[in-house]
Design a protein around this motif. Structure first.
Motif, mmCIF file in Angstrom:
data_model
loop_
_atom_site.group_PDB
_atom_site.id
_atom_site.type_symbol
_atom_site.label_atom_id
_atom_site.label_comp_id
_atom_site.label_asym_id
_atom_site.label_seq_id
_atom_site.Cartn_x
_atom_site.Cartn_y
_atom_site.Cartn_z
ATOM 1 N N LEU A 107 0.836 -1.208 0.000
ATOM 2 C CA LEU A 107 0.000 0.000 0.000
ATOM 3 C C LEU A 107 0.868 1.254 0.000
ATOM 4 N N LEU A 108 1.898 1.272 0.822
ATOM 5 C CA LEU A 108 2.791 2.436 0.890
ATOM 6 C C LEU A 108 3.483 2.691 -0.449
ATOM 7 N N ASN A 109 3.867 1.615 -1.127
ATOM 8 C CA ASN A 109 4.610 1.723 -2.390
ATOM 9 C C ASN A 109 3.708 1.926 -3.601
ATOM 10 N N GLY A 110 2.407 1.798 -3.418
ATOM 11 C CA GLY A 110 1.490 1.937 -4.540
ATOM 12 C C GLY A 110 1.357 0.676 -5.369
ATOM 13 N N ASP A 111 1.837 -0.463 -4.853
ATOM 14 C CA ASP A 111 1.680 -1.726 -5.578
ATOM 15 C C ASP A 111 0.244 -2.233 -5.490
ATOM 16 N N VAL A 112 -0.511 -1.699 -4.531
ATOM 17 C CA VAL A 112 -1.937 -1.967 -4.438
ATOM 18 C C VAL A 112 -2.608 -0.647 -4.083
ATOM 19 N N ASP A 113 -3.862 -0.485 -4.473
ATOM 20 C CA ASP A 113 -4.537 0.804 -4.268
ATOM 21 C C ASP A 113 -5.162 0.933 -2.887
ATOM 22 N N MET A 114 -5.781 -0.149 -2.395
ATOM 23 C CA MET A 114 -6.495 -0.081 -1.127
ATOM 24 C C MET A 114 -6.188 -1.302 -0.263
ATOM 25 N N ALA A 115 -6.222 -1.098 1.058
ATOM 26 C CA ALA A 115 -6.028 -2.197 2.005
ATOM 27 C C ALA A 115 -6.583 -1.770 3.357
ATOM 28 N N TYR A 116 -6.876 -2.755 4.197
ATOM 29 C CA TYR A 116 -7.226 -2.482 5.595
ATOM 30 C C TYR A 116 -5.932 -2.365 6.397
ATOM 31 N N ILE A 117 -5.820 -1.308 7.216
ATOM 32 C CA ILE A 117 -4.627 -1.105 8.032
ATOM 33 C C ILE A 117 -5.046 -0.918 9.488
ATOM 34 N N SER A 118 -4.350 -1.583 10.414
ATOM 35 C CA SER A 118 -4.706 -1.542 11.837
ATOM 36 C C SER A 118 -3.819 -0.560 12.601
ATOM 37 N N ASN A 119 -4.256 -0.181 13.796
ATOM 38 C CA ASN A 119 -3.448 0.702 14.648
ATOM 39 C C ASN A 119 -2.085 0.097 15.007
ATOM 40 N N PRO A 120 -2.014 -1.201 15.374
ATOM 41 C CA PRO A 120 -0.697 -1.779 15.651
ATOM 42 C C PRO A 120 0.255 -1.687 14.454
ATOM 43 N N THR A 121 -0.270 -1.825 13.251
ATOM 44 C CA THR A 121 0.571 -1.709 12.053
ATOM 45 C C THR A 121 1.058 -0.274 11.877
ATOM 46 N N ASP A 264 -11.789 -3.152 19.080
ATOM 47 C CA ASP A 264 -10.910 -3.270 17.921
ATOM 48 C C ASP A 264 -11.518 -2.625 16.678
ATOM 49 N N SER A 265 -10.660 -1.991 15.897
ATOM 50 C CA SER A 265 -11.102 -1.319 14.674
ATOM 51 C C SER A 265 -10.028 -1.423 13.609
ATOM 52 N N ILE A 266 -10.404 -1.024 12.397
ATOM 53 C CA ILE A 266 -9.463 -1.099 11.273
ATOM 54 C C ILE A 266 -9.812 -0.001 10.269
ATOM 55 N N TYR A 267 -8.771 0.517 9.576
ATOM 56 C CA TYR A 267 -8.972 1.606 8.627
ATOM 57 C C TYR A 267 -8.965 1.090 7.179
ATOM 58 N N PRO A 268 -10.041 1.275 6.417
ATOM 59 C CA PRO A 268 -9.943 1.069 4.969
ATOM 60 C C PRO A 268 -9.178 2.255 4.382
ATOM 61 N N THR A 269 -8.077 1.979 3.718
ATOM 62 C CA THR A 269 -7.115 3.033 3.367
ATOM 63 C C THR A 269 -6.743 2.952 1.893
ATOM 64 N N ILE A 270 -6.505 4.118 1.283
ATOM 65 C CA ILE A 270 -6.139 4.173 -0.135
ATOM 66 C C ILE A 270 -4.801 4.895 -0.286
ATOM 67 N N ASN A 271 -4.007 4.454 -1.247
ATOM 68 C CA ASN A 271 -2.738 5.104 -1.549
ATOM 69 C C ASN A 271 -2.995 6.551 -1.999
ATOM 70 N N LYS A 272 -2.222 7.480 -1.493
ATOM 71 C CA LYS A 272 -2.474 8.899 -1.748
ATOM 72 C C LYS A 272 -2.325 9.267 -3.219
ATOM 73 N N VAL A 273 -1.364 8.674 -3.910
ATOM 74 C CA VAL A 273 -1.180 8.967 -5.333
ATOM 75 C C VAL A 273 -2.422 8.552 -6.112
ATOM 76 N N THR A 274 -2.962 7.390 -5.788
ATOM 77 C CA THR A 274 -4.192 6.929 -6.434
ATOM 78 C C THR A 274 -5.339 7.879 -6.115
ATOM 79 N N TRP A 275 -5.443 8.281 -4.858
ATOM 80 C CA TRP A 275 -6.519 9.174 -4.414
ATOM 81 C C TRP A 275 -6.494 10.495 -5.179
ATOM 82 N N GLU A 276 -5.302 11.040 -5.373
ATOM 83 C CA GLU A 276 -5.191 12.349 -6.016
ATOM 84 C C GLU A 276 -5.407 12.290 -7.525
#
Length: 358
Positions: A107-121, A264-276
């Motif tokens: 997700l950080l590298n933009g190899d995928v557009d979206m992923a679930y990310i947790s607070n511990p991560t 417990d919770s989790i964030y559905p997250t998108i790569n910023k380059v994709t978002w923009e």
């Protein structure tokens, strides 16, 4: 006989000639059929004028049956509808695209557009997020969702993630609350936890949580827990209710205490380059689709938890509801009295969030 051979030769020659016509006209051979052309034009007509079609890859290591796995399909359908077909989402669950070890980097590298990310991560990159993993950080579901999906979540927490990591959290979904499941005695108060051999994952953070709960934390891998409970190697384990059911811990325990020590919770997250790359209308469609999906995910998990308590009672377990204010006060005190645990916390933000729970 001769006439018969001539006839066969003429048939073969005719077949070769017909087959060769297509091969000698590649332009004609590659031309889509009228039906295919009509379908393509229909699909293009569905995309609003001026919008660039976008296809997103959404990955997760969660498995079928998990609510947040089902939510991926709910989101994909809704965002396509709201964007009038300009956004399509391909879902990859069960670690089919990236493993749990590689998903965050992808997700950080933009190899995928979206992923679930947790607070511990996130805490592996932003130190103060460790406080979100502590016991009783959130009082209950309402406290969690009003914080992470309210002003603090949008203006501070998500902003910090976006600015420091280059990814955009779109919301926070509820995964469930952890409860204490025991073999020998019911938990009616914090003092009942004393001396309890409570299984915990083998990491410093988890073991400290077990100690803060007043128990004797015992490191053990998940696949050994059922046997550990049945043989008496451990007295208790903690997990969300769906895990108690799926792992059949109710077969080898007698009690379950509703402690809610981790919301417990989790964030559905998108790569910023994709978002923009998206237009404002597409971004708005994403936000609306995520909110629709969050409601589905949270409501489903809350209903599952309520139903699972009934299920566990039907299996013969005694359900207890100890005083959570007592648990919360003593567990938080254990963290706050340990400077090593709180050294990297954002204490101003901590106090603000805790004040909102009162």
């Amino acid at each position: 006989m001769f006439k018969k051979m001539v006839a066969i030769s003429m048939v073969v020659a005719t077949m070769f000639t017909v087959g060769g016509c297509g091969a000698n006209n590649p332009k004609e051979a590659s031309q889509p059929s009228p039906a295919a052309q009509a379908e393509t034009k229909s699909q293009e007509a569905q995309v609003p004028a001026g919008e660039t079609p976008i296809e997103l890859k959404f990955t997760s290591v969660s498995v079928p049956g998990d609510t947040h796995t089902e939510s991926m399909d709910v989101f994909a359908k809704k965002v396509e509808e709201l964007s009038e077909g300009s956004i399509k989402v391909k879902v990859y669950h069960s670690g089919s695209l990236f493993s749990s070890e590689n998903e965050f980097d992808a997700l950080l590298n933009g190899d995928v557009d979206m992923a679930y990310i947790s607070n511990p991560t996130i805490a592996t990159k932003i130190d103060y997020f460790n406080m979100f993993t502590s016991g009783y950080f959130f009082k209950d579901y309402e406290h969690m969702t009003s914080t992470l999906n309210g002003d603090i979540g949008k203006n501070i927490i998500r902003k910090d993630i976006e600015e420091e990591l280059g990814i955009v959290p779109l919301a926070s979904f509820y995964l469930g609350s952890r409860q204490v499941n025991t073999t020998k005695k019911a938990i009616n108060s914090y003092d009942d936890m004393k001396g309890l051999l409570l299984r915990m994952p083998n990491s410093p953070a988890w073991l400290f949580l077990g100690k803060a709960l007043g128990a004797n934390p015992t490191p053990m891998s998940f696949n050994e827990v059922y046997t550990g409970l049945s043989t008496g190697a451990i007295d208790a384990q903690d997990n969300p209710l769906p895990t108690v059911q799926s792992a059949k811990f109710y077969e080898v325990t007698k009690y379950i205490a509703v402690t809610n020590h981790v919301i417990d919770s989790i964030y559905p997250t998108i790569n910023k380059v994709t978002w923009e790359k998206m237009s404002e209308k597409q971004q708005q469609a994403m936000r609306e689709a995520i909110e629709f999906t969050r409601d589905f995910c949270d409501t489903t998990n809350l209903e599952k938890e309520a139903n699972l308590l009934k299920f566990l009672e039907e299996q013969g377990l005694t359900v207890t509801r100890p005083n959570l204010d007592e648990f919360r006060e003593k567990v938080q005190a254990a963290y706050l009295e340990d400077s090593e645990q709180t050294a990297k916390w954002n204490m101003d933000l901590f106090e603000e969030i805790q004040a909102a729970a009162k």
